[in-house]
Design a protein around this motif. Structure first.
Motif, mmCIF file in Angstrom:
data_model
loop_
_atom_site.group_PDB
_atom_site.id
_atom_site.type_symbol
_atom_site.label_atom_id
_atom_site.label_comp_id
_atom_site.label_asym_id
_atom_site.label_seq_id
_atom_site.Cartn_x
_atom_site.Cartn_y
_atom_site.Cartn_z
ATOM 1 N N UNK A 162 0.839 -1.255 0.044
ATOM 2 C CA UNK A 162 0.100 -0.008 0.111
ATOM 3 C C UNK A 162 0.971 1.229 0.128
ATOM 4 N N UNK A 163 1.780 1.187 0.788
ATOM 5 C CA UNK A 163 3.011 2.290 0.829
ATOM 6 C C UNK A 163 3.334 2.644 -0.676
ATOM 7 N N UNK A 164 3.824 1.508 -1.269
ATOM 8 C CA UNK A 164 4.393 1.803 -2.712
ATOM 9 C C UNK A 164 3.317 2.163 -3.695
ATOM 10 N N UNK A 165 2.100 1.877 -3.534
ATOM 11 C CA UNK A 165 1.020 2.450 -4.443
ATOM 12 C C UNK A 165 0.617 3.784 -4.205
ATOM 13 N N UNK A 166 0.758 4.144 -3.148
ATOM 14 C CA UNK A 166 0.752 5.527 -2.549
ATOM 15 C C UNK A 166 1.558 6.316 -3.066
ATOM 16 N N UNK A 167 2.943 5.904 -2.836
ATOM 17 C CA UNK A 167 4.175 6.782 -3.287
ATOM 18 C C UNK A 167 4.281 6.781 -4.792
ATOM 19 N N UNK A 168 3.835 5.861 -5.413
ATOM 20 C CA UNK A 168 3.588 5.881 -7.061
ATOM 21 C C UNK A 168 2.828 6.783 -7.296
ATOM 22 N N UNK A 169 1.459 6.837 -6.780
ATOM 23 C CA UNK A 169 0.411 7.679 -7.209
ATOM 24 C C UNK A 169 0.832 9.169 -6.920
ATOM 25 N N UNK A 170 1.464 9.431 -5.986
ATOM 26 C CA UNK A 170 1.930 10.691 -5.710
ATOM 27 C C UNK A 170 2.762 11.325 -6.681
ATOM 28 N N UNK A 171 3.544 10.496 -7.516
ATOM 29 C CA UNK A 171 4.073 10.907 -8.547
ATOM 30 C C UNK A 171 3.183 10.753 -9.974
ATOM 31 N N UNK A 172 2.078 10.462 -9.941
ATOM 32 C CA UNK A 172 1.177 10.539 -11.164
ATOM 33 C C UNK A 172 1.671 8.919 -11.599
#
Length: 240
Positions: A162-172
């Motif tokens: 989940x951390x990974x997916x949020x970190x990715x989404x923060x970068x578009x």
């Protein structure tokens, strides 16, 4: 009461985080645009701040792109077509009625977005097969965990993901976690030279989603807080 600069800043941060979290979707159609190694490493480093019991950090990740990703995808597609993996058992049988209804609702929405009749077994199989090519995403991830660990450590790897997916989404950057990889551990472990004690937990596609794809526009409903949470000890005044 006038808010201080600190309070305004905290509110802005909260709104930003809420926006990123709520905008994350499981994307199943990607553009071919590459994601550079530096960006992937930054996302992984931020994901690694996830909590884990006694800080054992049980997650392991294999990241593939380019020819390596394509070769792994070809191996998995061939194995899928040959029926080389056991039938997936993601859910118990019988599935409790509440969860069965949600599963049926998901299937109806998902296949409708793809213009696939739920009774069209061949078309559904072709769509399932796209999991193994990471839905065309430029980067694929395989998550593994030491098979000797207990269920609470599997929670830890979920927190990491989940951390990974949020970190990715923060970068578009979009993602799609995929349990479809788990039954093909034998083929994945062989290709990626996994240690014997590791087992494939799930995979994930990562890249820039294709916004025009109807499958990416489909929204899955979520339960209301009052439907899944029970709050105790709060006063009525405190909730105003």
């Amino acid at each position: 009461m006038v808010k201080t600069a600190s309070e305004w800043s905290q509110e802005a941060i909260a709104q930003c985080v809420a926006s990123v979290v709520s905008s994350r979707r499981s994307v199943r159609a990607f553009k071919p645009d590459p994601v550079c190694q530096e960006t992937v490493e930054q996302i992984l480093q931020e994901a690694a701040t996830a909590p884990s019991g006694a800080n054992i950090q049980p997650w392991r990740v294999y990241v593939v792109t380019g020819a390596v990703k394509d070769e792994l995808a070809n191996i998995l597609v061939a194995a899928y077509r040959a029926g080389a993996a056991p039938a997936p058992a993601h859910f118990p049988e019988p599935l409790p009625e509440l969860f069965r209804k949600r599963l049926i609702d998901f299937g109806a929405r998902y296949y409708a977005s793809l213009r696939i009749d739920r009774n069209d077994t061949a078309a559904r199989s072709r769509q399932t097969e796209k999991n193994f090519s990471f839905f065309g995403a430029p980067v694929g991830l395989i998550f593994s965990i030491d098979r000797r660990l207990k269920p609470h450590s599997w929670i830890d790897i979920g927190l990491f993901a989940q951390n990974l997916m949020i970190a990715a989404k923060a970068r578009g950057i979009d993602t799609c976690p995929q349990v479809a990889f788990a039954p093909f551990h034998e083929q994945i472990a062989s290709y990626l030279s996994m240690p014997a004690e590791e087992v494939t937990a799930f995979g994930m596609s990562l890249g820039f989603g294709e916004p025009e794809a109807e499958v990416n526009q489909t929204r899955m409903p979520r339960e209301r807080v009052q439907d899944f949470a029970r709050l105790f000890g709060f006063s009525a005044a405190a909730g105003r």
